[in-house]
Design a protein around this motif. Structure first.
Motif, short mmCIF file in Angstrom:
data_model
loop_
_atom_site.label_atom_id
_atom_site.label_comp_id
_atom_site.label_asym_id
_atom_site.label_seq_id
_atom_site.Cartn_x
_atom_site.Cartn_y
_atom_site.Cartn_z
N VAL A 105 45.90 5.48 -34.22
CA VAL A 105 45.98 4.65 -33.42
C VAL A 105 45.00 5.60 -32.00
O VAL A 105 44.39 4.13 -31.79
CB VAL A 105 47.49 4.28 -33.21
N ALA A 106 45.28 6.29 -31.78
CA ALA A 106 43.98 6.73 -30.92
C ALA A 106 42.89 6.52 -31.29
O ALA A 106 41.89 5.94 -30.31
CB ALA A 106 44.58 8.41 -31.06
N ALA A 107 42.05 6.79 -32.21
CA ALA A 107 41.14 5.98 -33.25
C ALA A 107 41.04 5.04 -33.09
O ALA A 107 40.06 4.23 -32.49
CB ALA A 107 40.99 6.35 -34.88
N MET A 166 32.16 9.97 -32.45
CA MET A 166 32.24 11.01 -32.31
C MET A 166 33.58 11.36 -32.10
O MET A 166 35.01 11.99 -32.59
CB MET A 166 31.76 11.66 -31.19
N GLY A 167 34.94 10.52 -31.06
CA GLY A 167 35.88 10.41 -31.04
C GLY A 167 37.12 9.70 -32.47
O GLY A 167 37.72 10.67 -32.90
N VAL A 168 36.40 9.07 -32.91
CA VAL A 168 36.81 8.42 -34.24
C VAL A 168 37.34 9.67 -34.79
O VAL A 168 37.62 10.05 -35.61
CB VAL A 168 36.59 7.15 -34.90
N ALA A 169 35.57 10.60 -35.43
CA ALA A 169 35.36 11.26 -35.70
C ALA A 169 36.76 12.66 -36.05
O ALA A 169 37.05 13.39 -36.35
CB ALA A 169 34.09 11.81 -36.23
N GLY A 170 36.26 13.08 -34.18
CA GLY A 170 37.25 13.68 -33.51
C GLY A 170 39.08 13.69 -34.07
O GLY A 170 39.88 14.66 -34.30
N ALA A 171 39.00 12.40 -33.57
CA ALA A 171 41.01 12.08 -34.12
C ALA A 171 41.40 12.68 -35.37
O ALA A 171 42.06 12.44 -36.05
CB ALA A 171 41.16 10.61 -34.07
N LEU A 172 40.05 12.02 -36.58
CA LEU A 172 40.14 12.32 -37.82
C LEU A 172 40.06 14.01 -38.57
O LEU A 172 40.55 13.78 -39.05
CB LEU A 172 40.29 11.13 -38.38
N SER A 173 39.72 14.47 -36.88
CA SER A 173 38.69 15.44 -38.46
C SER A 173 40.27 16.31 -38.94
O SER A 173 40.09 16.99 -40.13
CB SER A 173 38.26 16.08 -37.13
#
Length: 191
Positions: free
Chosen positions: A113-115, A131-138
């Protein structure tokens, strides 16, 4: 000071223009800053002082105005728009809080949801969105990797699992801070 481009006010001004024009293509943004550099060099007299620099920059206009004009000239490019601080905080909070809850599945839902919210937000550049999507799913990759490393001694107890979750939370937290700062810079524009 003999080099106008090395003056602290000029370097700060050009950096601000570059940041404000982040939605432009790299080539267009470089051209814009290069044109400004050339103009600043041409208008500042030899032996200039701080007052002359300030006057030359004031005549150009604010970095936000320059970037807005350049963005308006580009077809299909939309300027960054601020979201409410509450919406930004909720989105980034979900990203950070997702990390410790991956194991029970709630974290995966929060992270997705955040991504999606990050990707659809008008507050960030495409680079920041990625970067945000990668950070959320990292945490999906970092948590098991950290657990394997911490449990390499043959023991994977509660302390190692907790350590893996804490390590996995570092990336989303760092990305959330970066995105939060970027979104906060837009808010004065809305006022």
């Amino acid at each position: 000071m003999s080099n106008a481009l090395a003056h602290p006010m000029v370097t700060a001004y050009l950096a601000s223009v570059e940041a404000e024009a982040a939605v432009l293509s790299d080539d267009r943004r470089r051209d814009l800053v290069a044109d400004l550099r050339e103009h600043i060099e041409s208008v500042l007299p030899q032996g200039f002082d701080d007052a002359a620099v300030r006057q030359a920059l004031d005549r150009l206009g604010s970095p936000r105005e320059i970037a807005a004009a350049a963005i308006a000239e580009e077809p299909g490019v939309q300027p960054l728009r601020p979201e409410s601080s509450v919406r930004t905080a909720v989105t980034l909070g979900m990203m950070v809080l997702a990390a410790p809850f991956w194991v029970v599945g709630v974290g995966l839902v929060l992270a997705v949801v955040a991504a999606v919210r990050i990707w659809r937000s008008p507050s960030w550049t495409d680079r920041d969105r990625r970067m945000g999507v990668a950070g959320a799913l990292s945490p999906l990759l970092v948590t098991p990797a950290a657990a394997v490393l911490l449990g390499s001694s043959g023991r994977l107890g509660a302390a190692e699992v907790l350590g893996a979750f804490l390590i996995a939370a570092v990336i989303p937290l760092a990305v959330a801070v970066h995105l939060g700062r970027g979104a906060a810079r837009l808010r004065p524009q809305a006022a």
